[in-house]
Design a protein around this motif. Structure first.
Motif, PDB file in Angstrom:
ATOM      1  N   ALA A   1       0.822  -1.186   0.000  1.00  0.00           N
ATOM      2  CA  ALA A   1       0.000   0.000   0.000  1.00  0.00           C
ATOM      3  C   ALA A   1       0.870   1.256   0.000  1.00  0.00           C
ATOM      4  CB  ALA A   1      -0.942  -0.006   1.198  1.00  0.00           C
ATOM      5  N   ARG A   2       1.938   1.225   0.760  1.00  0.00           N
ATOM      6  CA  ARG A   2       2.818   2.407   0.806  1.00  0.00           C
ATOM      7  C   ARG A   2       3.460   2.651  -0.553  1.00  0.00           C
ATOM      8  NH1 ARG A   2       5.436   1.209   6.678  1.00  0.00           N
ATOM      9  NH2 ARG A   2       3.666   1.991   7.869  1.00  0.00           N
ATOM     10  N   TYR A   3       3.891   1.564  -1.198  1.00  0.00           N
ATOM     11  CA  TYR A   3       4.483   1.712  -2.525  1.00  0.00           C
ATOM     12  C   TYR A   3       3.457   2.244  -3.512  1.00  0.00           C
ATOM     13  CZ  TYR A   3       6.231   0.587  -7.132  1.00  0.00           C
ATOM     14  OH  TYR A   3       6.596   0.665  -8.443  1.00  0.00           O
ATOM     15  N   MET A   4       2.241   1.694  -3.447  1.00  0.00           N
ATOM     16  CA  MET A   4       1.200   2.122  -4.387  1.00  0.00           C
ATOM     17  C   MET A   4       0.895   3.604  -4.246  1.00  0.00           C
ATOM     18  SD  MET A   4      -1.428  -1.093  -4.461  1.00  0.00           S
ATOM     19  CE  MET A   4      -2.622  -0.164  -5.407  1.00  0.00           C
ATOM     20  N   GLU A   5       1.019   4.139  -3.048  1.00  0.00           N
ATOM     21  CA  GLU A   5       0.747   5.561  -2.853  1.00  0.00           C
ATOM     22  C   GLU A   5       1.772   6.452  -3.534  1.00  0.00           C
ATOM     23  OE1 GLU A   5      -0.391   6.917   0.970  1.00  0.00           O
ATOM     24  OE2 GLU A   5      -2.018   5.465   1.122  1.00  0.00           O
ATOM     25  N   THR A   6       2.919   5.884  -3.903  1.00  0.00           N
ATOM     26  CA  THR A   6       3.931   6.667  -4.616  1.00  0.00           C
ATOM     27  C   THR A   6       3.703   6.646  -6.124  1.00  0.00           C
ATOM     28  OG1 THR A   6       5.506   4.834  -4.909  1.00  0.00           O
ATOM     29  CG2 THR A   6       5.638   6.097  -2.841  1.00  0.00           C
ATOM     30  N   GLN A   7       2.814   5.752  -6.592  1.00  0.00           N
ATOM     31  CA  GLN A   7       2.562   5.619  -8.029  1.00  0.00           C
ATOM     32  C   GLN A   7       1.487   6.597  -8.493  1.00  0.00           C
ATOM     33  OE1 GLN A   7       1.615   1.306  -7.774  1.00  0.00           O
ATOM     34  NE2 GLN A   7       3.116   1.119  -9.429  1.00  0.00           N
ATOM     35  N   THR A   8       1.471   6.845  -9.795  1.00  0.00           N
ATOM     36  CA  THR A   8       0.389   7.636 -10.382  1.00  0.00           C
ATOM     37  C   THR A   8      -0.871   6.768 -10.421  1.00  0.00           C
ATOM     38  OG1 THR A   8       0.795   6.910 -12.656  1.00  0.00           O
ATOM     39  CG2 THR A   8       2.030   8.868 -11.880  1.00  0.00           C
ATOM     40  N   ASP A   9      -2.021   7.396 -10.601  1.00  0.00           N
ATOM     41  CA  ASP A   9      -3.267   6.638 -10.722  1.00  0.00           C
ATOM     42  C   ASP A   9      -3.184   5.637 -11.865  1.00  0.00           C
ATOM     43  OD1 ASP A   9      -4.203   8.203  -8.664  1.00  0.00           O
ATOM     44  OD2 ASP A   9      -5.783   9.175  -9.837  1.00  0.00           O
ATOM     45  N   GLU A  10      -2.589   6.058 -12.967  1.00  0.00           N
ATOM     46  CA  GLU A  10      -2.483   5.190 -14.134  1.00  0.00           C
ATOM     47  C   GLU A  10      -1.591   3.986 -13.854  1.00  0.00           C
ATOM     48  OE1 GLU A  10      -2.088   8.559 -14.164  1.00  0.00           O
ATOM     49  OE2 GLU A  10      -4.049   8.979 -15.062  1.00  0.00           O
ATOM     50  N   GLU A  11      -0.496   4.185 -13.110  1.00  0.00           N
ATOM     51  CA  GLU A  11       0.388   3.065 -12.761  1.00  0.00           C
ATOM     52  C   GLU A  11      -0.324   2.073 -11.849  1.00  0.00           C
ATOM     53  OE1 GLU A  11       4.809   5.117 -12.869  1.00  0.00           O
ATOM     54  OE2 GLU A  11       3.518   5.484 -11.140  1.00  0.00           O
ATOM     55  N   VAL A  12      -1.081   2.570 -10.877  1.00  0.00           N
ATOM     56  CA  VAL A  12      -1.826   1.685  -9.977  1.00  0.00           C
ATOM     57  C   VAL A  12      -2.839   0.879 -10.772  1.00  0.00           C
ATOM     58  CG1 VAL A  12      -3.473   1.595  -8.054  1.00  0.00           C
ATOM     59  CG2 VAL A  12      -1.516   3.163  -7.949  1.00  0.00           C
ATOM     60  N   GLN A  13      -3.581   1.548 -11.635  1.00  0.00           N
ATOM     61  CA  GLN A  13      -4.595   0.866 -12.438  1.00  0.00           C
ATOM     62  C   GLN A  13      -3.949  -0.184 -13.340  1.00  0.00           C
ATOM     63  OE1 GLN A  13      -5.405   1.028 -15.936  1.00  0.00           O
ATOM     64  NE2 GLN A  13      -7.469   0.214 -15.861  1.00  0.00           N
ATOM     65  N   SER A  14      -2.832   0.135 -13.946  1.00  0.00           N
ATOM     66  CA  SER A  14      -2.128  -0.795 -14.828  1.00  0.00           C
ATOM     67  C   SER A  14      -1.639  -2.014 -14.040  1.00  0.00           C
ATOM     68  CB  SER A  14      -0.960  -0.084 -15.502  1.00  0.00           C
ATOM     69  OG  SER A  14      -0.240  -0.979 -16.297  1.00  0.00           O
ATOM     70  N   ASP A  15      -1.049  -1.792 -12.871  1.00  0.00           N
ATOM     71  CA  ASP A  15      -0.571  -2.900 -12.039  1.00  0.00           C
ATOM     72  C   ASP A  15      -1.722  -3.796 -11.600  1.00  0.00           C
ATOM     73  OD1 ASP A  15       2.006  -1.969 -12.246  1.00  0.00           O
ATOM     74  OD2 ASP A  15       2.148  -1.264 -10.173  1.00  0.00           O
ATOM     75  N   MET A  16      -2.818  -3.207 -11.182  1.00  0.00           N
ATOM     76  CA  MET A  16      -3.966  -3.990 -10.730  1.00  0.00           C
ATOM     77  C   MET A  16      -4.560  -4.800 -11.884  1.00  0.00           C
ATOM     78  SD  MET A  16      -4.284  -3.752  -7.520  1.00  0.00           S
ATOM     79  CE  MET A  16      -2.509  -3.795  -7.567  1.00  0.00           C
ATOM     80  N   MET A  17      -4.652  -4.200 -13.055  1.00  0.00           N
ATOM     81  CA  MET A  17      -5.194  -4.930 -14.204  1.00  0.00           C
ATOM     82  C   MET A  17      -4.296  -6.100 -14.583  1.00  0.00           C
ATOM     83  SD  MET A  17      -8.157  -3.927 -14.914  1.00  0.00           S
ATOM     84  CE  MET A  17      -8.314  -5.002 -16.330  1.00  0.00           C
ATOM     85  N   ALA A  18      -2.989  -5.926 -14.488  1.00  0.00           N
ATOM     86  CA  ALA A  18      -2.066  -7.023 -14.797  1.00  0.00           C
ATOM     87  C   ALA A  18      -2.298  -8.190 -13.837  1.00  0.00           C
ATOM     88  CB  ALA A  18      -0.623  -6.538 -14.711  1.00  0.00           C
ATOM     89  N   LYS A  19      -2.498  -7.898 -12.550  1.00  0.00           N
ATOM     90  CA  LYS A  19      -2.748  -8.950 -11.564  1.00  0.00           C
ATOM     91  C   LYS A  19      -4.108  -9.609 -11.795  1.00  0.00           C
ATOM     92  CE  LYS A  19       0.229  -6.952  -8.004  1.00  0.00           C
ATOM     93  NZ  LYS A  19       1.054  -6.226  -8.920  1.00  0.00           N
ATOM     94  N   LEU A  20      -5.122  -8.805 -12.085  1.00  0.00           N
ATOM     95  CA  LEU A  20      -6.449  -9.365 -12.332  1.00  0.00           C
ATOM     96  C   LEU A  20      -6.476 -10.206 -13.608  1.00  0.00           C
ATOM     97  CD1 LEU A  20      -8.647  -6.324 -11.271  1.00  0.00           C
ATOM     98  CD2 LEU A  20      -8.549  -8.564 -10.154  1.00  0.00           C
ATOM     99  N   LYS A  21      -5.760  -9.754 -14.651  1.00  0.00           N
ATOM    100  CA  LYS A  21      -5.715 -10.521 -15.904  1.00  0.00           C
ATOM    101  C   LYS A  21      -5.047 -11.881 -15.703  1.00  0.00           C
ATOM    102  CE  LYS A  21      -6.208  -7.387 -19.756  1.00  0.00           C
ATOM    103  NZ  LYS A  21      -7.354  -8.078 -20.326  1.00  0.00           N
ATOM    104  N   ALA A  22      -4.107 -11.950 -14.783  1.00  0.00           N
ATOM    105  CA  ALA A  22      -3.478 -13.233 -14.490  1.00  0.00           C
ATOM    106  C   ALA A  22      -4.497 -14.216 -13.904  1.00  0.00           C
ATOM    107  CB  ALA A  22      -2.308 -13.045 -13.526  1.00  0.00           C
ATOM    108  N   MET A  23      -5.461 -13.699 -13.152  1.00  0.00           N
ATOM    109  CA  MET A  23      -6.489 -14.554 -12.555  1.00  0.00           C
ATOM    110  C   MET A  23      -7.700 -14.718 -13.459  1.00  0.00           C
ATOM    111  SD  MET A  23      -6.482 -13.304  -8.574  1.00  0.00           S
ATOM    112  CE  MET A  23      -6.526 -11.543  -8.895  1.00  0.00           C
ATOM    113  N   PHE A  24      -8.044 -13.652 -14.164  1.00  0.00           N
ATOM    114  CA  PHE A  24      -9.240 -13.619 -15.014  1.00  0.00           C
ATOM    115  C   PHE A  24      -8.846 -13.092 -16.392  1.00  0.00           C
ATOM    116  CE2 PHE A  24     -10.396 -12.516 -10.626  1.00  0.00           C
ATOM    117  CZ  PHE A  24     -11.195 -13.600 -10.294  1.00  0.00           C
ATOM    118  N   PRO A  25      -8.334 -13.943 -17.270  1.00  0.00           N
ATOM    119  CA  PRO A  25      -7.792 -13.502 -18.564  1.00  0.00           C
ATOM    120  C   PRO A  25      -8.745 -12.659 -19.414  1.00  0.00           C
ATOM    121  CG  PRO A  25      -7.227 -15.782 -18.173  1.00  0.00           C
ATOM    122  CD  PRO A  25      -8.185 -15.380 -17.090  1.00  0.00           C
TER     123      PRO A  25
END
Length: 124
Positions: A1-25
């Protein structure tokens, strides 16, 4: 969470989508999203759930405990009586992990509840 707070909104969204796509292609990106940074908000410095006057918190907590397909939710807001506490957050993680182990043991001949592998995971 601390690391995510240093990212831009777009970086957070991109990282989350990458993780979700791994579970739900076949998952598609959200139409919109809101990123909060409670840990760096000087008037808050973190947050937890609380009961709203005139609303039954246990009803909300029960809804938050439900799984959505292969996604389990954990956190102090999902545990009912122990909301707003570290103990609640910890216990809710154990409850979610037990649910995941149950599903995994039913679908995997290698890991069954009571097996050495499952026992090892439960004691971590």
């Amino acid at each position: 969470a601390r690391y995510m707070e240093t990212q831009t909104d777009e970086e957070v969204q991109s990282d989350m989508m990458a993780k979700l796509k791994a579970m739900f292609p076949s998952i598609t990106p959200p139409d919109r999203y809101i990123i909060t940074r409670w840990g760096s908000e000087e008037n808050v410095l973190g947050t937890y759930s609380f009961e709203i006057i005139g609303r039954e918190f246990s009803n909300d907590s029960r809804l938050l405990q439900k799984t959505v397909e292969n996604v389990w939710f954990a956190g102090e807001a999902t545990i009912g009586f122990w909301y707003g506490t570290v103990n609640g957050a910890f216990d809710s993680g154990r409850v979610a992990a037990a649910g995941m182990l149950e599903v995994l043991s039913a679908s995997s001949p290698v890991m069954t509840l009571g097996s050495p592998a499952a026992d090892e995971l439960q004691t971590r």
